[in-house]
Design a protein around this motif. Sequence first.
Motif, PDB file in Angstrom:
ATOM      1  N   ALA A   1       0.854  -1.193   0.000  1.00 51.89           N
ATOM      2  CA  ALA A   1       0.000   0.000   0.000  1.00 51.89           C
ATOM      3  C   ALA A   1       0.887   1.239   0.000  1.00 51.89           C
ATOM      4  O   ALA A   1       2.031   1.194   0.478  1.00 51.89           O
ATOM      5  CB  ALA A   1      -0.912   0.034   1.223  1.00 51.89           C
ATOM      6  N   ARG A   2       0.368   2.328  -0.527  1.00 47.52           N
ATOM      7  CA  ARG A   2       1.065   3.603  -0.383  1.00 47.52           C
ATOM      8  C   ARG A   2       1.239   3.900   1.108  1.00 47.52           C
ATOM      9  O   ARG A   2       0.335   3.658   1.914  1.00 47.52           O
ATOM     10  CB  ARG A   2       0.266   4.719  -1.053  1.00 47.52           C
ATOM     11  CG  ARG A   2       0.888   6.120  -0.924  1.00 47.52           C
ATOM     12  CD  ARG A   2       0.062   7.160  -1.634  1.00 47.52           C
ATOM     13  NE  ARG A   2       0.113   6.963  -3.069  1.00 47.52           N
ATOM     14  CZ  ARG A   2       1.072   7.413  -3.881  1.00 47.52           C
ATOM     15  NH1 ARG A   2       2.087   8.105  -3.363  1.00 47.52           N
ATOM     16  NH2 ARG A   2       1.033   7.183  -5.164  1.00 47.52           N
ATOM     17  N   ILE A   3       2.422   4.403   1.469  1.00 45.61           N
ATOM     18  CA  ILE A   3       2.700   4.695   2.879  1.00 45.61           C
ATOM     19  C   ILE A   3       2.080   6.040   3.212  1.00 45.61           C
ATOM     20  O   ILE A   3       2.691   7.103   3.046  1.00 45.61           O
ATOM     21  CB  ILE A   3       4.207   4.668   3.173  1.00 45.61           C
ATOM     22  CG1 ILE A   3       4.797   3.313   2.784  1.00 45.61           C
ATOM     23  CG2 ILE A   3       4.466   4.950   4.653  1.00 45.61           C
ATOM     24  CD1 ILE A   3       6.298   3.230   2.957  1.00 45.61           C
ATOM     25  N   THR A   4       0.848   5.979   3.648  1.00 44.84           N
ATOM     26  CA  THR A   4       0.092   7.173   3.989  1.00 44.84           C
ATOM     27  C   THR A   4      -0.714   6.896   5.245  1.00 44.84           C
ATOM     28  O   THR A   4      -1.003   5.737   5.566  1.00 44.84           O
ATOM     29  CB  THR A   4      -0.811   7.569   2.798  1.00 44.84           C
ATOM     30  OG1 THR A   4      -1.437   8.822   3.044  1.00 44.84           O
ATOM     31  CG2 THR A   4      -1.882   6.525   2.534  1.00 44.84           C
ATOM     32  N   ARG A   5      -1.060   7.925   5.963  1.00 45.48           N
ATOM     33  CA  ARG A   5      -1.646   7.759   7.291  1.00 45.48           C
ATOM     34  C   ARG A   5      -2.891   6.882   7.285  1.00 45.48           C
ATOM     35  O   ARG A   5      -3.080   6.040   8.155  1.00 45.48           O
ATOM     36  CB  ARG A   5      -1.971   9.133   7.893  1.00 45.48           C
ATOM     37  CG  ARG A   5      -2.481   9.079   9.324  1.00 45.48           C
ATOM     38  CD  ARG A   5      -2.587  10.461   9.923  1.00 45.48           C
ATOM     39  NE  ARG A   5      -1.302  11.138   9.920  1.00 45.48           N
ATOM     40  CZ  ARG A   5      -0.343  10.945  10.832  1.00 45.48           C
ATOM     41  NH1 ARG A   5      -0.547  10.090  11.827  1.00 45.48           N
ATOM     42  NH2 ARG A   5       0.799  11.595  10.758  1.00 45.48           N
ATOM     43  N   ARG A   6      -3.769   7.073   6.300  1.00 45.84           N
ATOM     44  CA  ARG A   6      -5.036   6.333   6.337  1.00 45.84           C
ATOM     45  C   ARG A   6      -4.849   4.840   6.063  1.00 45.84           C
ATOM     46  O   ARG A   6      -5.749   4.049   6.335  1.00 45.84           O
ATOM     47  CB  ARG A   6      -6.033   6.930   5.351  1.00 45.84           C
ATOM     48  CG  ARG A   6      -5.780   6.652   3.896  1.00 45.84           C
ATOM     49  CD  ARG A   6      -6.805   7.379   3.034  1.00 45.84           C
ATOM     50  NE  ARG A   6      -6.689   7.044   1.627  1.00 45.84           N
ATOM     51  CZ  ARG A   6      -7.358   6.061   1.034  1.00 45.84           C
ATOM     52  NH1 ARG A   6      -8.203   5.315   1.741  1.00 45.84           N
ATOM     53  NH2 ARG A   6      -7.203   5.817  -0.245  1.00 45.84           N
ATOM     54  N   LYS A   7      -3.678   4.438   5.550  1.00 50.49           N
ATOM     55  CA  LYS A   7      -3.411   3.012   5.353  1.00 50.49           C
ATOM     56  C   LYS A   7      -2.966   2.324   6.636  1.00 50.49           C
ATOM     57  O   LYS A   7      -2.904   1.094   6.703  1.00 50.49           O
ATOM     58  CB  LYS A   7      -2.365   2.805   4.256  1.00 50.49           C
ATOM     59  CG  LYS A   7      -2.811   3.280   2.877  1.00 50.49           C
ATOM     60  CD  LYS A   7      -3.987   2.469   2.351  1.00 50.49           C
ATOM     61  CE  LYS A   7      -4.358   2.885   0.935  1.00 50.49           C
ATOM     62  NZ  LYS A   7      -5.497   2.086   0.389  1.00 50.49           N
ATOM     63  N   GLY A   8      -2.619   3.109   7.659  1.00 52.42           N
ATOM     64  CA  GLY A   8      -2.439   2.558   9.000  1.00 52.42           C
ATOM     65  C   GLY A   8      -1.154   1.807   9.259  1.00 52.42           C
ATOM     66  O   GLY A   8      -1.109   0.965  10.168  1.00 52.42           O
ATOM     67  N   HIS A   9      -0.085   2.122   8.541  1.00 52.93           N
ATOM     68  CA  HIS A   9       1.190   1.451   8.824  1.00 52.93           C
ATOM     69  C   HIS A   9       1.623   1.670  10.280  1.00 52.93           C
ATOM     70  O   HIS A   9       2.221   0.778  10.897  1.00 52.93           O
ATOM     71  CB  HIS A   9       2.287   1.976   7.893  1.00 52.93           C
ATOM     72  CG  HIS A   9       2.093   1.637   6.446  1.00 52.93           C
ATOM     73  ND1 HIS A   9       1.175   2.276   5.650  1.00 52.93           N
ATOM     74  CD2 HIS A   9       2.720   0.718   5.649  1.00 52.93           C
ATOM     75  CE1 HIS A   9       1.240   1.784   4.420  1.00 52.93           C
ATOM     76  NE2 HIS A   9       2.155   0.839   4.396  1.00 52.93           N
ATOM     77  N   HIS A  10       1.322   2.850  10.825  1.00 54.63           N
ATOM     78  CA  HIS A  10       1.717   3.143  12.205  1.00 54.63           C
ATOM     79  C   HIS A  10       0.993   2.233  13.190  1.00 54.63           C
ATOM     80  O   HIS A  10       1.554   1.872  14.236  1.00 54.63           O
ATOM     81  CB  HIS A  10       1.440   4.610  12.537  1.00 54.63           C
ATOM     82  CG  HIS A  10       0.002   5.018  12.427  1.00 54.63           C
ATOM     83  ND1 HIS A  10      -0.675   5.094  11.224  1.00 54.63           N
ATOM     84  CD2 HIS A  10      -0.912   5.371  13.387  1.00 54.63           C
ATOM     85  CE1 HIS A  10      -1.919   5.480  11.426  1.00 54.63           C
ATOM     86  NE2 HIS A  10      -2.094   5.644  12.728  1.00 54.63           N
ATOM     87  N   LEU A  11      -0.251   1.834  12.870  1.00 55.00           N
ATOM     88  CA  LEU A  11      -0.964   0.902  13.736  1.00 55.00           C
ATOM     89  C   LEU A  11      -0.308  -0.476  13.708  1.00 55.00           C
ATOM     90  O   LEU A  11      -0.164  -1.133  14.745  1.00 55.00           O
ATOM     91  CB  LEU A  11      -2.429   0.795  13.304  1.00 55.00           C
ATOM     92  CG  LEU A  11      -3.292   2.057  13.402  1.00 55.00           C
ATOM     93  CD1 LEU A  11      -4.723   1.760  12.938  1.00 55.00           C
ATOM     94  CD2 LEU A  11      -3.294   2.595  14.826  1.00 55.00           C
ATOM     95  N   THR A  12       0.089  -0.910  12.507  1.00 51.06           N
ATOM     96  CA  THR A  12       0.759  -2.208  12.391  1.00 51.06           C
ATOM     97  C   THR A  12       2.061  -2.211  13.173  1.00 51.06           C
ATOM     98  O   THR A  12       2.380  -3.171  13.891  1.00 51.06           O
ATOM     99  CB  THR A  12       1.035  -2.542  10.915  1.00 51.06           C
ATOM    100  OG1 THR A  12      -0.202  -2.550  10.187  1.00 51.06           O
ATOM    101  CG2 THR A  12       1.696  -3.900  10.775  1.00 51.06           C
ATOM    102  N   LEU A  13       2.835  -1.126  13.040  1.00 48.52           N
ATOM    103  CA  LEU A  13       4.110  -1.039  13.744  1.00 48.52           C
ATOM    104  C   LEU A  13       3.904  -1.064  15.261  1.00 48.52           C
ATOM    105  O   LEU A  13       4.599  -1.793  15.987  1.00 48.52           O
ATOM    106  CB  LEU A  13       4.839   0.238  13.329  1.00 48.52           C
ATOM    107  CG  LEU A  13       6.180   0.497  14.018  1.00 48.52           C
ATOM    108  CD1 LEU A  13       7.139  -0.673  13.799  1.00 48.52           C
ATOM    109  CD2 LEU A  13       6.791   1.800  13.508  1.00 48.52           C
ATOM    110  N   ALA A  14       2.941  -0.306  15.755  1.00 52.32           N
ATOM    111  CA  ALA A  14       2.669  -0.299  17.192  1.00 52.32           C
ATOM    112  C   ALA A  14       2.184  -1.664  17.669  1.00 52.32           C
ATOM    113  O   ALA A  14       2.527  -2.118  18.774  1.00 52.32           O
ATOM    114  CB  ALA A  14       1.628   0.783  17.521  1.00 52.32           C
TER     115      ALA A  14
END
Length: 393
Positions: A204-217
């Motif tokens: 996915a494009r690395i953008t806030r709404r794709k939620g990469h930060h949630l996966t990392l946390a």
Amino acid sequence: MNILLLTSEFAPAMGGIGTYAREIAAAASRLGARVTVVAPDYAQHTDDDDRSLPFEVVRFRGGLHSMRDLPRKIMLARRGVRGDRYDVVHAADWPFFIPLALSRWRTPARVLMTVHGTEINETQTTLKRMAIRGAGVFGPRTEVVANSRFTETLFRERFAVDPRRISAINLGVSEFWFGGRRTRREVRLAHRLPEDRLVMITVARITRRKGHHLTLAALSRLPDELRRRITWLVVGPDGEADYVGDLRRAAGEAECDIRFLGSQSNEEIRDLYAAADFFCLTGTPDTTGRVEGFGLVYLEAGAAGLPSVATDVGGVADAVLADETGVLVPPSVESISPAIAELAADRGLRAILAAGASAHARALSWERCAATTYGLAYAGKRASANHAMGKTA
């Protein structure tokens, strides 16, 4: 059947709408329709690529849509519907809704407009709603196609249109994603991934709404022993610079093997799926109004035999069937972390969900999507692999 498809996004630009336009046009062609696609040229020479497609492509000068392009699109639609005897005229995305509405009196053809999700919210400004009403965009002859049940519901909430003229038709997944790829061992060797590693992949494009930060946390909350066994492959172009910077810094501090692979070709992504154990994309609600109308990437991963960890946002529930093709949870770290832990730790569960994901993807072909959208005859069979992604034999 003679179909005119108008789209403001198409190859070589990447994006979900471009994929939709190309795939539904190719599938309709395989089902016997004659299809003409009108698309922007992005100031590039695309003749060779266009000739390889099983339908005609007529290019106009332009790129990604801006409101300055509206007069030109109005003229394109008028000339297009007048130029041949079409049975169906289809606006694949919202920039062609007003142009098609202003031109429909010139043709007796069925008038279709596809809504994908985000544009429904984006058209709620006073000026845009006035323009939509003034042009009679969703007038009596317009049939609206939504790409998921969620998108259909969102459209009904925003516009007072006869429900009998609205259909939810899920997108399809190309045979390409079921096709031949390098072996798991070959890909793992190439990327230095030991056989005992648990590989989770996000595309996915690395953008806030794709939620990469949630996966990392969520990864950071896993028990140490499990977290250190996981490699997370992050595939996709960068989005917001500040978000990407924060994510990379946090990933560098995490005690986990995280690899940012950037943009990859479809062939390379398919190979990476072969090396992975499960897919993970944890989208989050977006305050700007952007929504995940469906989630085609989950189906593509499923076609490659990967179950998913997904969040229940937008139309994702149509792409990931809870406890059948993946684990579907609320968009919170507290929910995502145990979902990752469960799928990572239980090989038997991964196998069961992988089989379900593959079967779900197999059922949602582009031929089915095109047949349902246009009313074409369909025997329930998929295209052969050499016709996938619009390629000819």
